[in-house]
Design an enzyme around this catalytic site. Structure first.
Site, mmCIF file in Angstrom:
data_model
loop_
_atom_site.group_PDB
_atom_site.id
_atom_site.type_symbol
_atom_site.label_atom_id
_atom_site.label_comp_id
_atom_site.label_asym_id
_atom_site.label_seq_id
_atom_site.Cartn_x
_atom_site.Cartn_y
_atom_site.Cartn_z
ATOM 1 N N LYS A 143 -6.063 2.248 20.416
ATOM 2 C CA LYS A 143 -4.786 2.888 20.739
ATOM 3 C C LYS A 143 -4.623 4.245 20.056
ATOM 4 C CE LYS A 143 -2.506 -1.507 21.676
ATOM 5 N NZ LYS A 143 -3.787 -2.257 21.750
ATOM 6 N N ILE A 163 0.823 -1.220 0.000
ATOM 7 C CA ILE A 163 0.000 0.000 0.000
ATOM 8 C C ILE A 163 0.854 1.265 0.000
ATOM 9 C CG2 ILE A 163 -1.972 -1.130 1.084
ATOM 10 C CD1 ILE A 163 -1.128 0.142 3.743
#
Length: 610
Positions: free
Chosen positions: A405, A338
């Site tokens: 997170k 990606i």
């Protein structure tokens, strides 16, 4: 013995039993045989003939009497009673008199001898043929229909290696009673005592409707002992015949942490996926591959599997072809990074997906602390590349997988995921594509998660390493998380950060203790070692920060977080300079920006990394 031989034997024995019952009843009622010769002959003949006729009607000669129970006893009662009734009519029609005392005693003896002859084989099998010396003494939790079914199957199965010796049930009305000859010792609070008093080696939880909270309570009681704890298979597996009632499975961590099954809005999901082209990045990972499995159930026209690991992509492709290949679906594969913006454009141009699920990411917290530039490349630049390619080629919906997170991040991984969220929200403002993000906590069994690590440590003999005794984390199963991600995609209007309801957080040390117990070991044998909090870790995670809290559910188990301030100019500046920034300073800058404090990069940030 053949069926015909067995049938002839039963007919002969029953005939002898009937005649013996009649003549013994004559003796017991002090009747004169010479006076009652004709009634006795009529009674004997009618009972003999009618008994055999009714035995054939009720298939009494086809019963396996080693497994006889109440049902068989009721059939014997019907056959004997109907035979006596026929004898009554025979006496009335032929001699116009009914000898009630003779017939009553005959009925009693007939019932006793026929029933006794059948059940003596069951008694002999249970007490002499069933060898219990090498069987494990077993406590069954639940004295309801499921528990009694389990006990009955184990008692009658000579090959089973478990011997039920007692029940536990919270229904006080059953306490001190015997079921199938086994005592109901008491409620769940007496499990430990029962295991000690009966020398229990195995515990079977046989309550199909058991809630997760109740299962935890039962397991905690069992964990106080050395007995192995197992659970009844899933009801659907029993009903479909995949497994037998005696094929118990070990209690899994998922059982203790799971929640009620999530009901999905199938119609909205079908509208967004069925007959559509769907692309999944990170399709070979634990979350990405499960998303692919769940999506395939809705029969997309084409499901594009994009990933960096060729082996992982190959495995999920083979699995999907095997399960869904007959459904006229395509599963094209794209081995791609990606971080390669041009390749992302090419992939979108070739497939023109309607929906993109972006699951590719670096997610290992400690590794990203030491390699912050790689986290930026994959989690931020990679997301930006996929998002821009999706927007350029007119993708309808783009769903990014984020993490808890990313909330008030203290780690590089969390910070880069938060920046990726900002990019997604910004893209939504300038694109026709609906861009959304989905946050959830730790996923049980996912690659790099704590469960596989603990299992490896247990296999090696321990100890299990826990960073801090008060460390709390949210947990969700992989299928549950994937289903909610797909549901969130169907709910997308654009710009939302969907937050999955993770339930109550779990102490990692409790998770470690449960895994040790579930693996058949004791905590003393394996041990737990506290190693200290690692850089970037928090004692507890959050799913929303104070500025994002939006209490109302948009769907069961799904919240929407309020939009917070975006720093796109600062992110662009960071992406132009991150490769020449010192690692330590890069980490500080990422955290500063991700915590909504702007990109105040100090001058030392521009120093070249050594």
């Amino acid at each position: 013995m053949s069926y015909r031989q067995r049938l002839n034997l039963f007919i002969f024995l029953d005939s002898c039993i009937i005649l013996m019952a009649i003549f013994l009843s004559l003796f017991l009622v002090n009747a004169n045989f010479h006076v009652l010769a004709l009634p006795v002959m009529i009674t004997s003949t009618s009972i003999l003939i009618s008994h055999h006729i009714f035995s054939f009607m009720f298939k009494i000669y086809k019963k396996a009497w080693e497994y006889a129970s109440i049902g068989e006893l009721i059939i014997i009662f019907k056959v004997v009673t109907l035979s006596i009734i026929i004898a009554v009519f025979a006496q009335l029609l032929i001699i116009n008199e009914i000898y009630f005392r003779l017939l009553a005693v005959t009925w009693l003896l007939h019932m006793l001898f026929i029933g006794g002859s059948r059940f003596c084989w069951r008694i002999y099998r249970d007490n002499f043929l069933n060898k219990t010396d090498n069987k494990k003494r077993t406590l069954i939790i639940g004295a309801g229909s499921a528990g009694t079914m389990v006990a009955r199957q184990l008692l009658k199965n000579n090959d089973a290696d478990l011997l039920p010796v007692a029940f536990i049930d919270d229904d006080s009305r059953k306490h001190q009673l015997d079921i199938l000859g086994l005592p109901v010792y008491g409620g769940v609070n007496r499990i430990e005592n029962a295991i000690q008093n009966y020398n229990i080696e195995n515990v079977i939880i046989a309550i199909p409707s058991l809630s997760q909270k109740k299962l935890n309570t039962i397991f905690r009681e069992c964990a106080k002992t050395k007995a192995k704890t197992q659970i009844l298979p899933m009801l659907e597996d029993l009903i479909t015949g995949k497994i037998a009632v005696t094929q118990f499975r070990d209690v899994q961590v998922e059982d203790l942490l799971g929640r009620k099954p999530i009901e999905l809005d199938i119609e909205s999901i079908s509208d967004s996926i069925t007959n559509k082209i769907v692309l999944v990045t990170g399709a070979g990972g634990s979350i990405g591959s499960e998303i692919c499995r769940q999506i395939s159930k809705f029969h997309p026209q084409k499901l594009v599997l994009l990933g960096h690991s060729e082996n992982d992509i190959y495995e999920i492709e083979m699995e999907l072809h095997e399960k869904f290949g007959h459904a006229d679906m395509e599963f094209p594969t794209e081995i791609a990074d990606i971080q390669d913006a041009k390749k992302m454009m090419d992939v979108m141009n070739r497939h023109h997906p309607h929906v993109v699920y972006h699951a590719a990411a670096h997610k290992h917290v400690p590794l990203m602390e030491y390699n912050p530039e790689e986290a930026v490349k994959n989690n931020v630049i990679g997301t930006k590349n996929v998002a821009e390619a999706a927007s350029w080629h007119g993708v309808e919906t783009f769903v990014m997988i984020s993490t808890d997170k990313a909330v008030n991040p203290t780690s590089v991984m969390g910070a880069t995921k938060r920046l990726a969220e900002m990019i997604i929200q910004h893209m939504n403002k300038k694109s026709r594509t609906k861009f959304v993000a989905v946050r959830f906590g730790n996923v049980l069994g996912s690659q790099g998660s704590v469960i596989p690590l603990f299992k490896k440590q247990i296999k090696k003999g321990g100890p299990l390493t826990v960073t801090h005794p008060d460390m709390l984390r949210y947990f969700m199963t992989i299928p549950e998380a994937s289903r909610l991600v797909i549901q969130a995609g169907a709910l997308a209007r654009g710009g939302e950060i969907f937050v999955l309801d993770m339930g109550d957080p779990v102490k990692i040390v409790d998770l470690a203790r449960n895994l040790i117990k579930l693996s058949g070991h004791s905590i003393d044998d394996i041990g737990i070692e506290f190693t200290g909090i690692r850089q970037g870790e928090k004692l507890f995670e959050e799913l929303l920060n104070q500025n994002e809290v939006h209490k109302q559910h948009v769907f069961p188990n799904i919240y929407i977080g309020k939009a917070s301030e975006l720093y796109l100019r600062e992110i662009e500046e960071l992406l132009l300079t991150f490769s020449i920034i010192d690692r330590k300073v890069l980490r500080e800058t990422l955290l500063h920006l991700a915590n909504n404090k702007g990109n105040l990069i100090p001058e030392r940030a521009m120093s070249v990394s050594g």
